[in-house]
Design a protein around this motif. Structure first.
Motif, PDB file in Angstrom:
ATOM      1  N   GLU A   1      89.616  92.817  31.151  1.00 53.82           N
ATOM      2  CA  GLU A   1      89.209  92.939  29.750  1.00 53.82           C
ATOM      3  C   GLU A   1      88.373  91.749  29.311  1.00 53.82           C
ATOM      4  OE1 GLU A   1      92.922  93.441  27.781  1.00 53.82           O
ATOM      5  OE2 GLU A   1      92.957  95.628  28.050  1.00 53.82           O
ATOM      6  N   GLN A   2      88.758  90.537  29.731  1.00 53.51           N
ATOM      7  CA  GLN A   2      88.020  89.339  29.330  1.00 53.51           C
ATOM      8  C   GLN A   2      86.650  89.263  30.010  1.00 53.51           C
ATOM      9  OE1 GLN A   2      90.557  85.618  28.917  1.00 53.51           O
ATOM     10  NE2 GLN A   2      92.124  87.020  29.703  1.00 53.51           N
ATOM     11  N   CYS A   3      86.575  89.703  31.261  1.00 55.26           N
ATOM     12  CA  CYS A   3      85.287  89.706  31.957  1.00 55.26           C
ATOM     13  C   CYS A   3      84.329  90.711  31.317  1.00 55.26           C
ATOM     14  CB  CYS A   3      85.489  90.037  33.431  1.00 55.26           C
ATOM     15  SG  CYS A   3      86.225  88.692  34.404  1.00 55.26           S
ATOM     16  N   ILE A   4      84.857  91.866  30.974  1.00 57.14           N
ATOM     17  CA  ILE A   4      84.039  92.888  30.318  1.00 57.14           C
ATOM     18  C   ILE A   4      83.546  92.388  28.971  1.00 57.14           C
ATOM     19  CG2 ILE A   4      84.122  95.152  29.206  1.00 57.14           C
ATOM     20  CD1 ILE A   4      85.947  96.080  31.463  1.00 57.14           C
ATOM     21  N   ASP A   5      84.441  91.760  28.221  1.00 59.52           N
ATOM     22  CA  ASP A   5      84.080  91.222  26.903  1.00 59.52           C
ATOM     23  C   ASP A   5      83.010  90.134  27.038  1.00 59.52           C
ATOM     24  OD1 ASP A   5      84.717  91.009  23.941  1.00 59.52           O
ATOM     25  OD2 ASP A   5      85.128  88.950  24.573  1.00 59.52           O
ATOM     26  N   PHE A   6      83.153  89.298  28.063  1.00 55.90           N
ATOM     27  CA  PHE A   6      82.179  88.223  28.288  1.00 55.90           C
ATOM     28  C   PHE A   6      80.786  88.790  28.554  1.00 55.90           C
ATOM     29  CE2 PHE A   6      80.003  85.665  31.608  1.00 55.90           C
ATOM     30  CZ  PHE A   6      79.648  84.586  30.813  1.00 55.90           C
ATOM     31  N   ILE A   7      80.694  89.755  29.436  1.00 54.54           N
ATOM     32  CA  ILE A   7      79.392  90.342  29.773  1.00 54.54           C
ATOM     33  C   ILE A   7      78.805  91.098  28.588  1.00 54.54           C
ATOM     34  CG2 ILE A   7      78.191  91.990  31.261  1.00 54.54           C
ATOM     35  CD1 ILE A   7      79.022  89.373  32.633  1.00 54.54           C
ATOM     36  N   ASP A   8      79.661  91.783  27.826  1.00 53.18           N
ATOM     37  CA  ASP A   8      79.181  92.553  26.673  1.00 53.18           C
ATOM     38  C   ASP A   8      78.612  91.645  25.585  1.00 53.18           C
ATOM     39  OD1 ASP A   8      79.600  95.135  27.536  1.00 53.18           O
ATOM     40  OD2 ASP A   8      81.648  95.247  26.757  1.00 53.18           O
ATOM     41  N   ASN A   9      79.116  90.421  25.496  1.00 47.52           N
ATOM     42  CA  ASN A   9      78.738  89.552  24.378  1.00 47.52           C
ATOM     43  C   ASN A   9      77.886  88.350  24.768  1.00 47.52           C
ATOM     44  OD1 ASN A   9      80.313  90.667  21.920  1.00 47.52           O
ATOM     45  ND2 ASN A   9      81.857  90.628  23.536  1.00 47.52           N
ATOM     46  N   ILE A  10      77.621  88.172  26.045  1.00 48.96           N
ATOM     47  CA  ILE A  10      76.800  87.038  26.450  1.00 48.96           C
ATOM     48  C   ILE A  10      75.374  87.216  25.919  1.00 48.96           C
ATOM     49  CG2 ILE A  10      76.156  88.100  28.650  1.00 48.96           C
ATOM     50  CD1 ILE A  10      76.204  85.322  29.897  1.00 48.96           C
ATOM     51  N   ASP A  11      74.783  86.142  25.433  1.00 52.12           N
ATOM     52  CA  ASP A  11      73.428  86.191  24.875  1.00 52.12           C
ATOM     53  C   ASP A  11      72.427  85.705  25.923  1.00 52.12           C
ATOM     54  OD1 ASP A  11      71.163  86.212  23.396  1.00 52.12           O
ATOM     55  OD2 ASP A  11      71.782  84.692  21.941  1.00 52.12           O
ATOM     56  N   CYS A  12      71.722  86.649  26.540  1.00 51.14           N
ATOM     57  CA  CYS A  12      70.749  86.302  27.581  1.00 51.14           C
ATOM     58  C   CYS A  12      69.324  86.231  27.035  1.00 51.14           C
ATOM     59  CB  CYS A  12      70.800  87.325  28.713  1.00 51.14           C
ATOM     60  SG  CYS A  12      72.385  87.419  29.552  1.00 51.14           S
TER      61      CYS A  12
ATOM     62  N   THR B   1      69.327  93.276  31.220  1.00 45.51           N
ATOM     63  CA  THR B   1      68.588  94.083  30.240  1.00 45.51           C
ATOM     64  C   THR B   1      68.877  95.581  30.375  1.00 45.51           C
ATOM     65  OG1 THR B   1      66.687  94.160  31.739  1.00 45.51           O
ATOM     66  CG2 THR B   1      66.721  92.414  30.067  1.00 45.51           C
ATOM     67  N   ARG B   2      69.466  95.982  31.512  1.00 48.30           N
ATOM     68  CA  ARG B   2      69.772  97.401  31.719  1.00 48.30           C
ATOM     69  C   ARG B   2      71.281  97.631  31.731  1.00 48.30           C
ATOM     70  NH1 ARG B   2      67.077  99.132  37.180  1.00 48.30           N
ATOM     71  NH2 ARG B   2      68.402  97.401  37.848  1.00 48.30           N
ATOM     72  N   ARG B   3      71.688  98.811  31.307  1.00 41.58           N
ATOM     73  CA  ARG B   3      73.112  99.156  31.315  1.00 41.58           C
ATOM     74  C   ARG B   3      73.698  99.011  32.719  1.00 41.58           C
ATOM     75  NH1 ARG B   3      76.334 103.182  28.497  1.00 41.58           N
ATOM     76  NH2 ARG B   3      74.469 104.007  27.477  1.00 41.58           N
ATOM     77  N   ARG B   4      72.932  99.458  33.716  1.00 41.52           N
ATOM     78  CA  ARG B   4      73.402  99.409  35.094  1.00 41.52           C
ATOM     79  C   ARG B   4      73.664  97.977  35.539  1.00 41.52           C
ATOM     80  NH1 ARG B   4      76.486 101.545  38.753  1.00 41.52           N
ATOM     81  NH2 ARG B   4      75.611 101.822  40.818  1.00 41.52           N
ATOM     82  N   ASP B   5      72.792  97.051  35.133  1.00 42.40           N
ATOM     83  CA  ASP B   5      72.970  95.644  35.492  1.00 42.40           C
ATOM     84  C   ASP B   5      74.252  95.084  34.872  1.00 42.40           C
ATOM     85  OD1 ASP B   5      70.608  95.690  36.894  1.00 42.40           O
ATOM     86  OD2 ASP B   5      69.404  94.924  35.224  1.00 42.40           O
ATOM     87  N   LYS B   6      74.521  95.454  33.628  1.00 37.28           N
ATOM     88  CA  LYS B   6      75.740  94.982  32.964  1.00 37.28           C
ATOM     89  C   LYS B   6      76.986  95.522  33.661  1.00 37.28           C
ATOM     90  CE  LYS B   6      74.308  93.928  28.254  1.00 37.28           C
ATOM     91  NZ  LYS B   6      74.622  94.115  26.811  1.00 37.28           N
ATOM     92  N   THR B   7      76.919  96.779  34.081  1.00 37.27           N
ATOM     93  CA  THR B   7      78.064  97.386  34.767  1.00 37.27           C
ATOM     94  C   THR B   7      78.374  96.638  36.056  1.00 37.27           C
ATOM     95  OG1 THR B   7      77.537  99.569  33.871  1.00 37.27           O
ATOM     96  CG2 THR B   7      78.949  99.509  35.809  1.00 37.27           C
ATOM     97  N   LYS B   8      77.345  96.327  36.830  1.00 34.80           N
ATOM     98  CA  LYS B   8      77.542  95.597  38.076  1.00 34.80           C
ATOM     99  C   LYS B   8      78.048  94.189  37.806  1.00 34.80           C
ATOM    100  CE  LYS B   8      74.188  97.986  41.032  1.00 34.80           C
ATOM    101  NZ  LYS B   8      75.173  98.353  42.057  1.00 34.80           N
ATOM    102  N   ALA B   9      77.546  93.547  36.739  1.00 30.67           N
ATOM    103  CA  ALA B   9      77.957  92.182  36.403  1.00 30.67           C
ATOM    104  C   ALA B   9      79.433  92.138  36.018  1.00 30.67           C
ATOM    105  CB  ALA B   9      77.094  91.637  35.272  1.00 30.67           C
TER     106      ALA B   9
END
Length: 256
Positions: A186-197, A203-211
């Motif tokens: 949950e914390q890893c998902i939250d981190f990736i969802d809210n990180i400001d790049c 930039t792509r949904r697929r990249d976020k999923t893999k991250a």
């Protein structure tokens, strides 16, 4: 029986191979031991063959992306249409539900290829179930064909990585009072969802999923953070998770 599973990419291929070997006792066949029953649909690096004690054979193919799956399916159907001695009896196609419209677009693209080879289904063509069909090959022989379009995750949008994290999270709920793995996920998902790049990364949904998926393993196995993704995937007993068992239950068909 000779079957084929077409999946999107290497993550899918590694997981499916691991699950088939652990759950249904399929054995990998080295490329040097291919027989005339094992035609090559694509590049050797993108397809693997397996044998079973039942005498059945199974080919697992990585298409290299959802958009390339129809082309691989076309090659399988073209092979069958020629009237080979050992045609594919069953074809499963595994696709990620990356976007809301994936289901309709995916099924339409598959049906287009089946129609090209005049494959007739007994009823409505549905996903996440085996569909029975028939076709006439070049030798004017009537043949049967089973097809399984499998879209993962089954209800939410996401990719196979989302499916795996959900399985890991549910297992944590059931076996660990502290639910440590669930909290980490949950914390890893939250981190990736809210990180400001600033629009530079992810930039792509697929990249976020893999991250999200990879960041969980960086936390759980930091010493292996730069290991081959294949090793990370095989380090978890996915076959023991209820969610995985239910999701891939249709694969028992290949062993019968």
């Amino acid at each position: 029986m000779k079957s084929v599973i077409i999946c999107e990419g290497n993550t899918d291929l590694v997981l499916l191979q691991y699950f088939l070997e652990k759950t249904y006792n399929w054995e990998y066949v080295n490329i040097k031991h291919y027989t005339d029953k094992m035609n090559r649909i694509t590049e050797p690096n993108n397809q693997k063959w397996f044998s079973h004690s039942s005498g059945n054979s199974l080919c697992l193919i990585s298409a290299g992306g959802c958009s390339k799956i129809p082309a691989i399916l076309n090659k399988c159907l073209d092979y069958n249409s020629l009237g080979p001695l050992f045609p594919y009896d069953s074809i499963a196609v595994v696709c990620d539900r990356d976007e809301v419209e994936t289901e309709a677009v995916f099924l339409t693209s598959l049906l287009s290829e089946f129609n090209r080879y005049h494959v007739q289904f007994d009823g409505e063509f549905v996903h996440n179930n085996w569909n029975i069909s028939s076709y006439t090959n070049a030798l004017q022989s009537q043949q049967s064909l089973n097809c399984l379009p499998l879209i993962i995750p089954f209800e939410d949008t996401g990719a196979i990585e989302s499916f795996l994290l959900n399985a890991l999270s549910q297992a944590s709920e059931q076996s660990d009072p502290e639910m440590v793995d669930k909290r980490v996920i949950e914390q890893c998902i939250d981190f990736i969802d809210n990180i400001d790049c600033c629009g530079k990364y992810l930039t792509r949904r697929r990249d976020k999923t893999k991250a999200k998926f990879d960041s969980v393993f960086v936390v759980m196995t930091p010493a292996e953070a730069f290991s081959n993704r294949r090793n990370l995937l095989r380090s978890v007993p996915w076959e023991e998770f209820e969610t995985i068992q239910i999701g891939f239950k249709h694969f028992s068909h290949f062993s019968h």
